[in-house]
Design an enzyme around this catalytic site. Structure first.
Site, PDB file in Angstrom:
ATOM      1  N   GLU A   1      -9.865 -17.566 -75.539  1.00 25.66           N
ATOM      2  CA  GLU A   1      -8.447 -17.219 -75.997  1.00 25.66           C
ATOM      3  C   GLU A   1      -7.444 -18.051 -75.085  1.00 25.66           C
ATOM      4  OE1 GLU A   1      -8.247 -16.750 -78.819  1.00 25.66           O
ATOM      5  OE2 GLU A   1      -9.773 -15.132 -79.518  1.00 25.66           O
TER       6      GLU A   1
ATOM      7  N   HIS B   1      -4.780  -9.328 -74.521  1.00 25.72           N
ATOM      8  CA  HIS B   1      -5.420  -8.988 -75.934  1.00 25.72           C
ATOM      9  C   HIS B   1      -6.516  -7.883 -75.988  1.00 25.72           C
ATOM     10  CE1 HIS B   1      -7.534  -9.803 -79.748  1.00 25.72           C
ATOM     11  NE2 HIS B   1      -8.639 -10.434 -78.965  1.00 25.72           N
TER      12      HIS B   1
ATOM     13  N   HIS C   1      -8.829  -5.272 -78.637  1.00 27.05           N
ATOM     14  CA  HIS C   1      -9.378  -4.817 -79.966  1.00 27.05           C
ATOM     15  C   HIS C   1      -8.812  -3.341 -80.160  1.00 27.05           C
ATOM     16  CE1 HIS C   1     -12.554  -8.253 -79.957  1.00 27.05           C
ATOM     17  NE2 HIS C   1     -11.107  -8.614 -79.711  1.00 27.05           N
TER      18      HIS C   1
ATOM     19  N   GLU D   1       9.328   7.137 -80.331  1.00 25.93           N
ATOM     20  CA  GLU D   1      10.004   6.405 -79.176  1.00 25.93           C
ATOM     21  C   GLU D   1       9.741   4.907 -79.463  1.00 25.93           C
ATOM     22  OE1 GLU D   1       9.347   8.155 -75.481  1.00 25.93           O
ATOM     23  OE2 GLU D   1      10.815   9.873 -76.054  1.00 25.93           O
TER      24      GLU D   1
ATOM     25  N   HIS E   1      -8.448  -8.154 -86.376  1.00 26.29           N
ATOM     26  CA  HIS E   1      -8.855  -8.301 -84.876  1.00 26.29           C
ATOM     27  C   HIS E   1      -8.413  -7.742 -83.922  1.00 26.29           C
ATOM     28  CE1 HIS E   1     -10.332 -12.180 -82.417  1.00 26.29           C
ATOM     29  NE2 HIS E   1      -9.941 -11.006 -81.690  1.00 26.29           N
TER      30      HIS E   1
HETATM   31  P1  13P Z   1     -13.444 -14.054 -74.867  1.00 23.17           P
HETATM   32  O1  13P Z   1     -15.044 -13.399 -74.344  1.00 23.17           O
HETATM   33  O2  13P Z   1     -13.933 -15.537 -74.773  1.00 23.17           O
HETATM   34  O3  13P Z   1     -12.489 -13.632 -74.092  1.00 23.17           O
HETATM   35  O4  13P Z   1     -13.292 -13.432 -76.181  1.00 23.17           O
HETATM   36  C1  13P Z   1     -13.231 -12.082 -76.511  1.00 23.17           C
HETATM   37  C2  13P Z   1     -12.183 -12.042 -77.633  1.00 23.17           C
HETATM   38  O5  13P Z   1     -11.867 -11.238 -77.840  1.00 23.17           O
HETATM   39  C3  13P Z   1     -11.962 -13.239 -78.654  1.00 23.17           C
HETATM   40  O6  13P Z   1     -10.880 -13.013 -79.270  1.00 23.17           O
HETATM   41 ZN    ZN Z   2     -10.592 -10.731 -79.808  1.00 28.90          ZN
END
Ligand code: 13P
Ligand code: ZN
Length: 270
Positions: A115, A139, A141, A169, A210
């Site tokens: 990413e 980023h 999950h 808040e 995602h």
């Molecule tokens: P990477 O291991 O390449 O960082 O990918 C993980 C991920 O969450 C892709 O969206």
């Molecule tokens: Zn991801």
């Protein structure tokens, strides 16, 4: 003294572990980048190794020319970062046009996150719109955020309102709201473009089915934003599982919060 003893590296490593402890980084899920300050670069430079080969970003980001970034490695597990930082994170330099990157420390035999184009495009936008103060892109999950993308309409307004109304808040923490990016194949320039468009307006963007992308001037603020959004999504999921909303924070309540906390809510969300 080694690279891993520098404060910005230690704080970076701590944040990877914090995200792991939250359950947001199964396997290699999620990634983190940090744009070094000039002082950081000065402190880190003596630890840089022989620079490796250049790679194209796929877009030109002139406002990031010659900047340095810490990045988690592609396929690396965030739970392993604290155990062996050098194997799981690296520092990359951008060229004089902001078109290519190369590794100058860490990630032996590996490359930064898949990413990286999204992170760099987000850094470019957030650096511009924050007058240079933004340094972190993260980023994760986040489970409940992902769950909500299966039940709420995939619009900025629907997600912003649900999050604002699920934790008092929230409107103070992200008064502009959140952006929503429809389901897209991860890891390429298309999703990077779609996300960075949202980052013109928002500090955070949700990737349908995602995860979550957040930005911030420092690790605490970026992590705190992800934590706040996920906590609110968690509350909303629990509300839905208890039979749904029977009463909520009204628009007038939201306006009252904004007035007392001195923030301006995005009027498009009201
Ligand atoms: P990477 O291991 O390449 O960082 O990918 C993980 C991920 O969450 C892709 O969206
Ligand atoms: Zn991801």
């Amino acid at each position: 003294m080694a690279m891993v003893d520098l404060d910005f590296v230690k704080t970076y490593v701590r944040m990877c572990n914090d995200g792991w402890l939250q359950g947001w980084h199964e396997r290699n899920g999620g990634n983190l980048t940090y744009r070094l300050s000039e002082k950081n670069v000065e402190a880190a430079r003596s630890f840089f190794g022989e620079p490796r080969e250049w790679h194209e970003i796929g877009v030109a980001l002139p406002n990031l020319a010659r900047e340095y970034f810490v990045a988690t490695g592609s396929g690396k597990y965030l739970r392993n970062v604290a155990l062996d930082p050098e194997a799981n994170i690296g520092i990359c330099e951008l060229d004089e046009k902001g078109e290519r990157w190369r590794v100058v420390w860490g990630l032996p035999g590996s490359v930064p996150t898949s990413e990286f184009p999204t992170h760099l495009m987000n850094h470019s936008v957030r650096k511009r719109v924050t007058g240079g103060t933004n340094r972190v892109i993260y980023h994760c999950h986040a489970t409940n955020v992902i769950a909500l993308t299966y039940v709420l309409p995939l619009t900025d307004r629907d997600f912003t309102r649900a999050l604002w109304q699920s934790a008092t808040e929230c409107p103070v923490v992200f008064p502009e709201g959140v952006g929503v990016v429809p389901w897209m194949v991860p890891g390429g320039v298309d999703i990077a473009r779609a996300t960075s468009k949202k980052m013109e307006t928002y500090q955070a963007a949700i990737w349908a089915m995602h995860g979550l992308f957040v930005s911030g001037p420092d690790f605490d603020t970026a992590f705190g934003l992800a934590h706040t959004i996920e906590k609110s999504a968690d509350v909303y999921v629990r509300v839905l599982s208890c039979g749904g909303v029977r009463q909520t924070i009204t628009d007038d309540d939201l306006r009252a919060i904004a007035r007392d906390f001195g923030v301006t809510l995005n009027p498009a969300m009201l």
